[in-house]
Design an enzyme around this catalytic site. Structure first.
Site, PDB file in Angstrom:
ATOM      1  N   ASP A   1     -10.485  10.488  -5.219  1.00 18.34           N
ATOM      2  CA  ASP A   1     -11.351  11.284  -5.087  1.00 18.34           C
ATOM      3  C   ASP A   1     -11.151  12.483  -6.162  1.00 18.34           C
ATOM      4  O   ASP A   1     -12.637  13.658  -6.079  1.00 18.34           O
ATOM      5  CB  ASP A   1     -12.289  11.784  -4.075  1.00 18.34           C
ATOM      6  CG  ASP A   1     -11.340  12.680  -3.544  1.00 18.34           C
ATOM      7  OD1 ASP A   1      -9.697  12.715  -2.936  1.00 18.34           O
ATOM      8  OD2 ASP A   1     -11.678  12.991  -2.369  1.00 18.34           O
TER       9      ASP A   1
ATOM     10  N   GLU B   1       5.607   5.100   3.426  1.00 17.33           N
ATOM     11  CA  GLU B   1       4.459   5.826   3.816  1.00 17.33           C
ATOM     12  C   GLU B   1       5.750   7.231   4.156  1.00 17.33           C
ATOM     13  O   GLU B   1       6.951   7.359   4.569  1.00 17.33           O
ATOM     14  CB  GLU B   1       3.358   6.941   5.133  1.00 17.33           C
ATOM     15  CG  GLU B   1       3.105   7.742   5.621  1.00 17.33           C
ATOM     16  CD  GLU B   1       2.180   8.626   4.802  1.00 17.33           C
ATOM     17  OE1 GLU B   1       2.252  10.020   4.583  1.00 17.33           O
ATOM     18  OE2 GLU B   1       1.408   7.993   4.106  1.00 17.33           O
TER      19      GLU B   1
ATOM     20  N   ASP C   1      -1.566  12.331  -2.374  1.00 15.84           N
ATOM     21  CA  ASP C   1      -2.108  14.372  -2.742  1.00 15.84           C
ATOM     22  C   ASP C   1      -2.456  14.447  -3.733  1.00 15.84           C
ATOM     23  O   ASP C   1      -1.216  13.669  -5.163  1.00 15.84           O
ATOM     24  CB  ASP C   1      -0.428  14.263  -1.989  1.00 15.84           C
ATOM     25  CG  ASP C   1      -0.094  14.704  -0.302  1.00 15.84           C
ATOM     26  OD1 ASP C   1      -1.718  14.612   0.224  1.00 15.84           O
ATOM     27  OD2 ASP C   1       0.571  14.628  -0.271  1.00 15.84           O
TER      28      ASP C   1
ATOM     29  N   ASN D   1      10.069   7.987   0.925  1.00 14.82           N
ATOM     30  CA  ASN D   1       9.483   8.649  -0.408  1.00 14.82           C
ATOM     31  C   ASN D   1       9.992   7.318  -1.490  1.00 14.82           C
ATOM     32  O   ASN D   1      10.724   7.150  -1.832  1.00 14.82           O
ATOM     33  CB  ASN D   1      11.007   9.544  -0.767  1.00 14.82           C
ATOM     34  CG  ASN D   1      10.717  10.469  -2.275  1.00 14.82           C
ATOM     35  OD1 ASN D   1       9.440  10.459  -2.754  1.00 14.82           O
ATOM     36  ND2 ASN D   1      10.840  11.478  -1.679  1.00 14.82           N
TER      37      ASN D   1
ATOM     38  N   LYS E   1      -1.157  22.680  -7.862  1.00 11.40           N
ATOM     39  CA  LYS E   1      -1.082  23.285  -8.919  1.00 11.40           C
ATOM     40  C   LYS E   1       0.156  22.887 -10.026  1.00 11.40           C
ATOM     41  O   LYS E   1       0.445  21.766  -9.765  1.00 11.40           O
ATOM     42  CB  LYS E   1      -0.319  24.504  -7.891  1.00 11.40           C
ATOM     43  CG  LYS E   1      -0.956  25.442  -7.153  1.00 11.40           C
ATOM     44  CD  LYS E   1      -0.380  25.933  -6.300  1.00 11.40           C
ATOM     45  CE  LYS E   1      -0.968  27.778  -5.631  1.00 11.40           C
ATOM     46  NZ  LYS E   1      -0.242  27.915  -4.526  1.00 11.40           N
TER      47      LYS E   1
ATOM     48  N   ASP F   1       0.986  -1.514   0.233  1.00 12.24           N
ATOM     49  CA  ASP F   1      -0.103   0.021  -0.153  1.00 12.24           C
ATOM     50  C   ASP F   1       0.910   1.204   0.542  1.00 12.24           C
ATOM     51  O   ASP F   1       1.770   1.298   0.866  1.00 12.24           O
ATOM     52  CB  ASP F   1      -1.478  -0.204   1.476  1.00 12.24           C
ATOM     53  CG  ASP F   1      -2.536   1.457   1.538  1.00 12.24           C
ATOM     54  OD1 ASP F   1      -2.187   1.143   0.165  1.00 12.24           O
ATOM     55  OD2 ASP F   1      -2.211   2.406   1.501  1.00 12.24           O
TER      56      ASP F   1
END
Length: 210
Positions: free
Chosen positions: A154, A65, A118, A92, A122, A40
């Site tokens: 989403d 994460e 995330d 990372n 921009k 994950d």
């Protein structure tokens, strides 16, 4: 341990996150290293893979994460629960995925989820997005034939970009022509639950490694 306040976003391109992680000794992590592995990517607080690990003890689960306090918090919960098929790593993905996957036993990576990463809205920040061609390539190299990748967001534009990155790679075949109407996995993330509770759409696509 209590969860300390954590920044919602961190810049993966900053110097702090450019050092690749040193892979752990996997034999000390998992009770049975031969079990299939589900990865994950961007696991957040890790509740999704925690629930999956509890429901599917014949699989190993690894959450990656970039926010270290969340990883420490998730691993403390794992220890309290005594789960020997679950682990979390601070890293990372864009700098560490190759080292991590190449250190695992071959032919064990059978499932991958990338859920609600995330968005970095921009345009100048979109190079910070998680699903880059290099990530897709590493998954193609290490995922077993028939292995599955579930992508969810989403934000439709983010879902389209993730989908297109996998479509561009010849190793992956989409399993649905339109967005999946429901989650094929038995567990939903907290973000998915909150999005659906507001009556908002979730954009999902499932890929299979050929």
């Amino acid at each position: 341990m209590p969860l300390v306040r954590v920044r919602q976003h961190v810049n993966p391109l900053s110097d702090k996150y450019q050092q690749p992680v040193t892979p752990p000794n996997w034999e000390k992590i998992y009770a049975d290293l031969t079990q299939p592995l589900h990865l994950d990517i961007g696991c957040g607080k890790g509740y999704f893979v925690q629930d999956m690990a509890q429901q599917q003890p014949d699989w190993n689960f690894l959450g990656l994460e970039i926010r270290q306090p969340l990883v420490e918090y998730a691993n403390s919960r794992r220890e309290e629960l005594g789960l020997t098929n679950l682990h979390y790593l601070f890293c990372n993905v864009n700098t560490s995925l190759h080292l991590l996957l190449s250190s695992l036993p071959p032919n064990t990576l059978k499932g991958v989820t990338i859920q609600f990463p995330d968005p970095w809205f921009k345009k100048r920040h979109q190079k910070r997005r998680m699903v880059q061609p290099e990530v897709v390539e590493e998954l193609a190299k290490n995922l077993v034939s028939g292995g599955l990748v579930l992508l969810q967001s989403d934000i439709e534009a983010v879902a389209i970009e993730m989908r297109d990155r996998f479509l561009e790679h010849p190793a992956f075949t989409p399993q649905n022509d339109e967005w999946l109407p429901t989650n094929p996995l038995p567990v939903m993330t907290e973000r998915e639950q909150s999005t659906l509770s507001r009556g908002e759409p979730v954009y999902r696509v499932l890929f299979q490694r050929q």
